[in-house]
Motif scaffolding. Structure first.
Motif, mmCIF file in Angstrom:
data_model
loop_
_atom_site.group_PDB
_atom_site.id
_atom_site.type_symbol
_atom_site.label_atom_id
_atom_site.label_comp_id
_atom_site.label_asym_id
_atom_site.label_seq_id
_atom_site.Cartn_x
_atom_site.Cartn_y
_atom_site.Cartn_z
ATOM 1 N N ALA A 83 -2.110 0.916 7.219
ATOM 2 C CA ALA A 83 -3.065 0.345 7.034
ATOM 3 C C ALA A 83 -3.835 2.415 7.287
ATOM 4 O O ALA A 83 -4.558 3.380 6.778
ATOM 5 C CB ALA A 83 -4.506 -0.009 8.349
ATOM 6 N N ALA A 84 -2.881 3.311 7.809
ATOM 7 C CA ALA A 84 -3.185 4.310 7.996
ATOM 8 C C ALA A 84 -2.693 5.530 7.123
ATOM 9 O O ALA A 84 -3.094 6.540 6.169
ATOM 10 C CB ALA A 84 -2.634 4.771 8.733
ATOM 11 N N LEU A 85 -2.069 4.658 5.815
ATOM 12 C CA LEU A 85 -1.358 6.015 4.566
ATOM 13 C C LEU A 85 -2.712 5.653 4.100
ATOM 14 O O LEU A 85 -2.817 6.797 3.352
ATOM 15 C CB LEU A 85 -0.872 4.422 3.478
ATOM 16 N N PRO A 86 -3.635 4.543 3.328
ATOM 17 C CA PRO A 86 -4.754 5.353 2.378
ATOM 18 C C PRO A 86 -5.540 6.129 3.240
ATOM 19 O O PRO A 86 -6.660 6.737 2.573
ATOM 20 C CB PRO A 86 -5.355 3.963 1.643
ATOM 21 N N ILE A 87 -5.739 6.400 4.817
ATOM 22 C CA ILE A 87 -7.016 6.985 5.030
ATOM 23 C C ILE A 87 -6.247 8.583 4.830
ATOM 24 O O ILE A 87 -6.595 9.624 4.884
ATOM 25 C CB ILE A 87 -6.664 7.124 6.571
ATOM 26 N N LEU A 88 -4.264 8.777 4.922
ATOM 27 C CA LEU A 88 -3.635 10.512 4.922
ATOM 28 C C LEU A 88 -3.813 10.531 3.044
ATOM 29 O O LEU A 88 -4.080 11.370 3.228
ATOM 30 C CB LEU A 88 -2.422 9.897 5.068
ATOM 31 N N ALA A 89 -3.545 9.704 2.566
ATOM 32 C CA ALA A 89 -3.843 10.344 1.429
ATOM 33 C C ALA A 89 -5.223 10.516 0.589
ATOM 34 O O ALA A 89 -5.786 11.542 0.009
ATOM 35 C CB ALA A 89 -4.012 8.917 0.409
ATOM 36 N N PRO A 123 -0.047 21.501 -5.735
ATOM 37 C CA PRO A 123 0.383 21.083 -6.069
ATOM 38 C C PRO A 123 0.863 19.845 -5.365
ATOM 39 O O PRO A 123 1.389 18.374 -5.255
ATOM 40 C CB PRO A 123 2.001 21.285 -6.795
ATOM 41 N N TYR A 124 0.646 20.398 -3.540
ATOM 42 C CA TYR A 124 1.571 19.456 -2.524
ATOM 43 C C TYR A 124 0.509 18.346 -2.195
ATOM 44 O O TYR A 124 0.490 17.473 -2.099
ATOM 45 C CB TYR A 124 1.587 20.791 -1.844
ATOM 46 N N PRO A 125 -0.748 18.855 -2.041
ATOM 47 C CA PRO A 125 -1.688 17.604 -1.957
ATOM 48 C C PRO A 125 -1.813 16.666 -2.769
ATOM 49 O O PRO A 125 -2.490 14.942 -2.819
ATOM 50 C CB PRO A 125 -2.934 18.706 -1.816
ATOM 51 N N VAL A 126 -1.709 17.239 -4.138
ATOM 52 C CA VAL A 126 -1.660 15.830 -4.911
ATOM 53 C C VAL A 126 -0.867 15.369 -5.362
ATOM 54 O O VAL A 126 -0.587 14.128 -5.280
ATOM 55 C CB VAL A 126 -1.509 16.593 -7.082
ATOM 56 N N ALA A 127 1.103 15.612 -5.207
ATOM 57 C CA ALA A 127 1.415 14.576 -4.681
ATOM 58 C C ALA A 127 1.591 13.704 -3.901
ATOM 59 O O ALA A 127 2.048 12.504 -3.779
ATOM 60 C CB ALA A 127 2.984 15.422 -4.422
ATOM 61 N N ALA A 128 1.296 14.416 -2.694
ATOM 62 C CA ALA A 128 1.310 13.215 -1.103
ATOM 63 C C ALA A 128 0.260 12.412 -1.401
ATOM 64 O O ALA A 128 -0.005 11.000 -1.294
ATOM 65 C CB ALA A 128 0.736 14.828 0.018
ATOM 66 N N LYS A 129 -1.374 12.749 -2.425
ATOM 67 C CA LYS A 129 -1.778 11.424 -2.323
ATOM 68 C C LYS A 129 -1.302 11.020 -3.360
ATOM 69 O O LYS A 129 -1.500 9.152 -2.664
ATOM 70 C CB LYS A 129 -3.457 11.820 -3.013
ATOM 71 N N PHE A 130 -0.698 10.951 -4.577
ATOM 72 C CA PHE A 130 -0.107 9.786 -5.129
ATOM 73 C C PHE A 130 0.778 9.192 -4.701
ATOM 74 O O PHE A 130 0.886 7.945 -4.741
ATOM 75 C CB PHE A 130 0.672 10.100 -6.781
ATOM 76 N N VAL A 131 1.741 9.387 -4.108
ATOM 77 C CA VAL A 131 2.907 8.819 -2.870
ATOM 78 C C VAL A 131 2.534 8.011 -2.331
ATOM 79 O O VAL A 131 2.477 6.480 -2.071
ATOM 80 C CB VAL A 131 4.050 9.833 -2.820
ATOM 81 N N LEU A 132 1.402 8.530 -1.164
ATOM 82 C CA LEU A 132 0.492 7.814 -0.057
ATOM 83 C C LEU A 132 0.331 6.426 -1.174
ATOM 84 O O LEU A 132 0.157 5.902 -0.275
ATOM 85 C CB LEU A 132 -0.192 8.309 0.551
ATOM 86 N N LEU A 133 -0.637 6.236 -1.747
ATOM 87 C CA LEU A 133 -1.790 5.369 -2.752
ATOM 88 C C LEU A 133 -0.277 4.319 -2.862
ATOM 89 O O LEU A 133 -0.464 3.542 -2.892
ATOM 90 C CB LEU A 133 -2.156 6.486 -3.231
ATOM 91 N N ALA A 134 1.092 5.415 -3.243
ATOM 92 C CA ALA A 134 1.984 4.431 -4.354
ATOM 93 C C ALA A 134 2.874 3.098 -2.586
ATOM 94 O O ALA A 134 2.703 1.848 -2.629
ATOM 95 C CB ALA A 134 3.040 4.778 -4.256
ATOM 96 N N LEU A 135 2.490 3.984 -1.965
ATOM 97 C CA LEU A 135 3.205 3.309 -0.682
ATOM 98 C C LEU A 135 1.678 2.412 -0.079
ATOM 99 O O LEU A 135 2.926 1.136 0.810
ATOM 100 C CB LEU A 135 3.532 4.781 0.572
ATOM 101 N N THR A 136 0.962 2.395 0.319
ATOM 102 C CA THR A 136 0.143 2.215 -0.044
ATOM 103 C C THR A 136 0.418 0.284 -0.803
ATOM 104 O O THR A 136 0.204 -0.362 -0.250
ATOM 105 C CB THR A 136 -1.499 2.188 0.176
ATOM 106 N N ASN A 137 0.435 0.658 -1.644
ATOM 107 C CA ASN A 137 0.394 -0.677 -2.644
ATOM 108 C C ASN A 137 1.809 -0.818 -2.394
ATOM 109 O O ASN A 137 2.096 -3.091 -2.235
ATOM 110 C CB ASN A 137 0.540 0.245 -4.467
ATOM 111 N N VAL A 138 3.063 -0.536 -2.111
ATOM 112 C CA VAL A 138 4.048 -1.299 -1.964
ATOM 113 C C VAL A 138 3.629 -1.556 0.086
ATOM 114 O O VAL A 138 4.148 -3.000 0.114
ATOM 115 C CB VAL A 138 4.917 0.038 -1.469
ATOM 116 N N ALA A 139 3.004 -1.657 0.813
ATOM 117 C CA ALA A 139 2.926 -2.524 1.680
ATOM 118 C C ALA A 139 1.541 -3.546 1.216
ATOM 119 O O ALA A 139 1.933 -4.981 2.006
ATOM 120 C CB ALA A 139 2.063 -1.264 2.723
ATOM 121 N N ILE A 140 1.590 -2.750 0.668
ATOM 122 C CA ILE A 140 0.428 -4.200 0.231
ATOM 123 C C ILE A 140 1.306 -5.529 -0.580
ATOM 124 O O ILE A 140 1.673 -6.321 -0.305
ATOM 125 C CB ILE A 140 -0.896 -4.407 -0.485
ATOM 126 N N GLY A 141 2.097 -5.410 -1.216
ATOM 127 C CA GLY A 141 2.866 -6.132 -2.030
ATOM 128 C C GLY A 141 3.966 -6.868 -1.443
ATOM 129 O O GLY A 141 4.204 -7.922 -1.337
#
Length: 273
Positions: free
Chosen positions: A117-123, A154-172
């Motif tokens: 649950a910390a992943l979307p907060i970091l995103a 580019p750094y916060p943009v890439a980090a945001k989308f990677v963290l959101l992708a990892l969030t979806n992996v955790a959901i799956g």
């Protein structure tokens, strides 16, 4: 079973409320941001994504247009308004995803899912920093200057989308643990949808449009799961995951507890043959 005694019903209700808020504000923002760009690559999809992946003044001119373009002012105003309202969207999607993951963690008993649950907060934090950079970049562009903030974008943009992708992996992964072929299929589809994220970050001009679909697919599945869990919890008093009850075991009779064998019958002192 009392609905208030269920392990995750309050988290499911919070996720349901925040999920509908996320959809509502997301649709509102989609109409707030500029609807078109001057000459940005169509692979970005929405102009706001082209702005997030902008790497120089040429990209900004392609998004907003030159000073001679009469629509430049309108695009700039719409982009700034959308990014200002985006902070509300960050709070909503971070709360929705975090509440959903905590609820899934309580349902499945997997602590790692609740920790995710910390992943979307970091995103959302990365998203907020990204917006701060975008404000500076847009102000410099309006004044005809170059903002040094573009080098850090580019750094916060890439980090945001990677963290959101990892969030979806955790959901799956959590959905796949609920049991049953349909939950496993839903979890697998959510995870597979995250694959284009790396392609979009590497080549945003070609695959940037896939980012919204990759993130939104998992969010829609989570919202549907949330609705099912709230229905079962509030209307039927049942958790989302019902533990299977094992069949009762047959009692084992110890040898000492068995009845002794009866002696052979005899009559008048003589054994019967």
């Amino acid at each position: 079973m009392n609905a208030g005694a269920l392990p995750a019903v309050r988290w499911w209700l919070a996720a349901l409320f925040l999920g509908f808020g996320t959809i509502t504000v997301g649709l509102w923002l989609s109409q707030t941001f500029p609807q078109d760009s001057f000459a940005a690559e169509p692979g970005y999809g929405a102009p706001v994504l082209a702005f997030e992946f902008a790497g120089g003044q040429d990209d900004l001119l392609a998004i907003f247009g030159p000073d001679s373009d009469p629509r430049q002012v309108g695009r700039l105003a719409a982009m700034r308004t959308g990014n200002e309202r985006d902070y509300l969207y960050m709070l909503l999607y971070a709360g929705f995803l975090a509440s959903g993951l905590i609820a899934l963690g309580r349902e499945t008993g997997l602590r790692i899912v609740a920790v995710a649950a910390a992943l979307p907060i970091l995103a959302a934090l990365c998203d907020g920093y990204e917006n701060w950079l975008l404000f500076d970049i847009q102000a410099a562009f309006t004044a005809g200057d170059y903002s040094p903030a573009m080098a850090s974008l580019p750094y916060p943009v890439a980090a945001k989308f990677v963290l959101l992708a990892l969030t979806n992996v955790a959901i799956g992964l959590a959905l796949a643990q609920l049991g049953g072929r349909w939950w496993t299929l839903a979890g697998t589809l959510v995870i597979v949808a995250c694959v284009p994220t790396l392609m979009a970050i590497a080549l945003p001009a070609h695959y940037g449009w896939t980012l919204l679909a990759a993130a939104g697919g998992g969010w829609i599945v989570l919202l549907g799961t949330t609705a099912i869990a709230c229905w079962r919890g509030m209307m039927r008093g049942r958790p989302l995951v019902v533990a299977l009850t094992a069949p009762p075991l047959r009692p084992v009779v110890r040898p000492s507890a068995r009845r002794p064998a009866s002696p052979p019958a005899t009559g008048f002192g003589r054994r019967r043959r």
